[in-house]
Design an enzyme around this catalytic site. Sequence first.
Site, PDB file in Angstrom:
ATOM      1  N   HIS A   1       0.868  -1.186   0.000  1.00  0.00           N
ATOM      2  CA  HIS A   1       0.000   0.000   0.000  1.00  0.00           C
ATOM      3  C   HIS A   1       0.906   1.238   0.000  1.00  0.00           C
ATOM      4  CE1 HIS A   1      -2.729   2.975   1.886  1.00  0.00           C
ATOM      5  NE2 HIS A   1      -3.736   2.174   1.584  1.00  0.00           N
TER       6      HIS A   1
ATOM      7  N   ASP B   1       3.084  -4.421   8.151  1.00  0.00           N
ATOM      8  CA  ASP B   1       1.864  -3.645   7.984  1.00  0.00           C
ATOM      9  C   ASP B   1       0.703  -4.635   8.141  1.00  0.00           C
ATOM     10  OD1 ASP B   1      -0.434  -2.531   6.968  1.00  0.00           O
ATOM     11  OD2 ASP B   1       0.494  -1.696   5.178  1.00  0.00           O
TER      12      ASP B   1
ATOM     13  N   GLN C   1      -4.513  -5.153   7.038  1.00  0.00           N
ATOM     14  CA  GLN C   1      -5.503  -6.089   6.479  1.00  0.00           C
ATOM     15  C   GLN C   1      -5.450  -7.450   7.164  1.00  0.00           C
ATOM     16  OE1 GLN C   1      -7.845  -5.230   4.500  1.00  0.00           O
ATOM     17  NE2 GLN C   1      -7.098  -3.248   3.815  1.00  0.00           N
TER      18      GLN C   1
ATOM     19  N   LYS D   1     -10.437  -0.787  10.346  1.00  0.00           N
ATOM     20  CA  LYS D   1     -10.583  -1.973   9.495  1.00  0.00           C
ATOM     21  C   LYS D   1     -10.923  -3.191  10.346  1.00  0.00           C
ATOM     22  CE  LYS D   1      -7.240  -0.125   6.239  1.00  0.00           C
ATOM     23  NZ  LYS D   1      -8.029   0.303   5.078  1.00  0.00           N
TER      24      LYS D   1
ATOM     25  N   CYS E   1      -4.905   2.494  -3.510  1.00  0.00           N
ATOM     26  CA  CYS E   1      -3.656   3.008  -2.913  1.00  0.00           C
ATOM     27  C   CYS E   1      -2.503   2.035  -3.128  1.00  0.00           C
ATOM     28  CB  CYS E   1      -3.818   3.314  -1.429  1.00  0.00           C
ATOM     29  SG  CYS E   1      -4.898   4.699  -1.126  1.00  0.00           S
TER      30      CYS E   1
HETATM   31  N1  PMP Z   1      -1.722  -0.663   4.652  1.00  0.00           N
HETATM   32  C1  PMP Z   1      -2.691  -1.427   4.125  1.00  0.00           C
HETATM   33  C2  PMP Z   1      -2.367  -2.814   3.670  1.00  0.00           C
HETATM   34  C3  PMP Z   1      -3.978  -0.911   4.013  1.00  0.00           C
HETATM   35  O1  PMP Z   1      -4.946  -1.666   3.488  1.00  0.00           O
HETATM   36  C4  PMP Z   1      -4.247   0.402   4.457  1.00  0.00           C
HETATM   37  C5  PMP Z   1      -5.621   1.017   4.315  1.00  0.00           C
HETATM   38  N2  PMP Z   1      -6.211   0.848   3.057  1.00  0.00           N
HETATM   39  C6  PMP Z   1      -3.197   1.134   5.008  1.00  0.00           C
HETATM   40  C7  PMP Z   1      -1.957   0.569   5.093  1.00  0.00           C
HETATM   41  C8  PMP Z   1      -3.412   2.519   5.522  1.00  0.00           C
HETATM   42  O2  PMP Z   1      -4.267   2.498   6.624  1.00  0.00           O
HETATM   43  P1  PMP Z   1      -4.869   3.841   7.209  1.00  0.00           P
HETATM   44  O3  PMP Z   1      -5.467   4.581   6.048  1.00  0.00           O
HETATM   45  O4  PMP Z   1      -5.898   3.372   8.192  1.00  0.00           O
HETATM   46  O5  PMP Z   1      -3.753   4.581   7.865  1.00  0.00           O
END
Ligand code: PMP
Length: 415
Positions: free
Chosen positions: A132, A209, A212, A235, A373
Amino acid sequence: MAANLSSIGAPYDAARVRRDFPILATHVNGHPLVYLDSAASSQQPLPVLRAVEDYARQSHANVHRGVHALSQAATAAFEGARERVRRFINARSTREIVFVRGTTEAINLVAQAYARPRFGPGDEILISALEHHANIVPWQMVCQQSGCTLKVAPINRRGELVYEEFERLLGARTRLVAVAQVSNALGTVLPVARIVADAHARGAVVLIDGAQAVPHARVDARALGADFYAFSGHKMYAPTGIGVLYAREELLGSMPPWQGGGDMIRTVSFEQSTWNDLPWRFEAGTPNISGAVGLAAAMDYLESLGIEAVAAHESRLLALATAALARVPGVTLVGTAAHKASVLSFTLAGVHAHDLGTILDAEGVAVRTGHHCAMPVMTFFGIPATARASFGCYNTEEDVARFIAAVGKAREVFG
Ligand code: PMP
């Protein structure tokens, strides 16, 4: 009534779980809502909504600084939430649990307070090609600031990490490895235990990270052995604006503060300030107290369902949806890794993902469309965007059926 199903023995009753989530009773464009966008943000169950409201009605004040009763109640709620998080991920100590806004802020914290002061020319940060943007851009910024280099381990056409390439890139210069446990764009589950072991064997620290992963799998930070683990509350059925950076105490204690301000200091004078203990040294300013309370309630809720039971249910839905979608003419699945969690990305021939999303919305089916993203992932597959269905604890087989029917309808409209 909140569901309270034991993961042992009791069949998983998704229809009952669904009733814990008031928003899922919404009608969209005349249809009962089918919510398939939990990977972007999940919905909140009644126990979370109630915990946040009770806190605001009964206990709210600023934390840490007050002697009055409400301030003490708020502090107890906030620090109680920290202990709840510690238990949820089996960290050794609450000193290892930093409350942040979300995964993005957690990774930026590590980039700026761990990597930036230590890394320089010749040092390497290794990520994977399915990250991401939140696990790419903060490292690019550190590279610009410190002169270190970003390396990217490739993925194959199924969306799996090419492990031999990862191992080849993991060298003596690698100071930090940062990878997702589960890809948000493709659903790929990465072999993080192996990655941690191999990185440690070469002297690199590891950030996972977990944005997910935490809603779909039991995460044991101690057993995993990662140095840093980042995730977001929104999430995993908690409110937005709250997340967690888990950091091994030894590393966190060696890091300079990132943001300065109230709460992160012990003493301040114009000549010099001294820092608070862990973890408050990394929590400048008034934190998201009600968010932390909601996060703790979400962890209680997930555990009341049984994370393993939720994961098994979601895997079944993913398998059902994958098989049904693959039979729709013109559909290409994007991300077909052997080991996947909860995410189904796809394209439909002749239909832009955004148009597909609009047609599905007209049927009351909420999916995400776009690059998720993860622009480099789209570039790798040579597509601008996908449509992505993602599953949570409240999705049912009926949701899957309505989703497949809506994709079929889109095909007719554009066919
Ligand atoms: N890493 C991953 C794998 C994600 O799916 C996301 C959110 N789509 C993020 C980071 C960023 O998370 P946040 O927008 O809650 O900071």
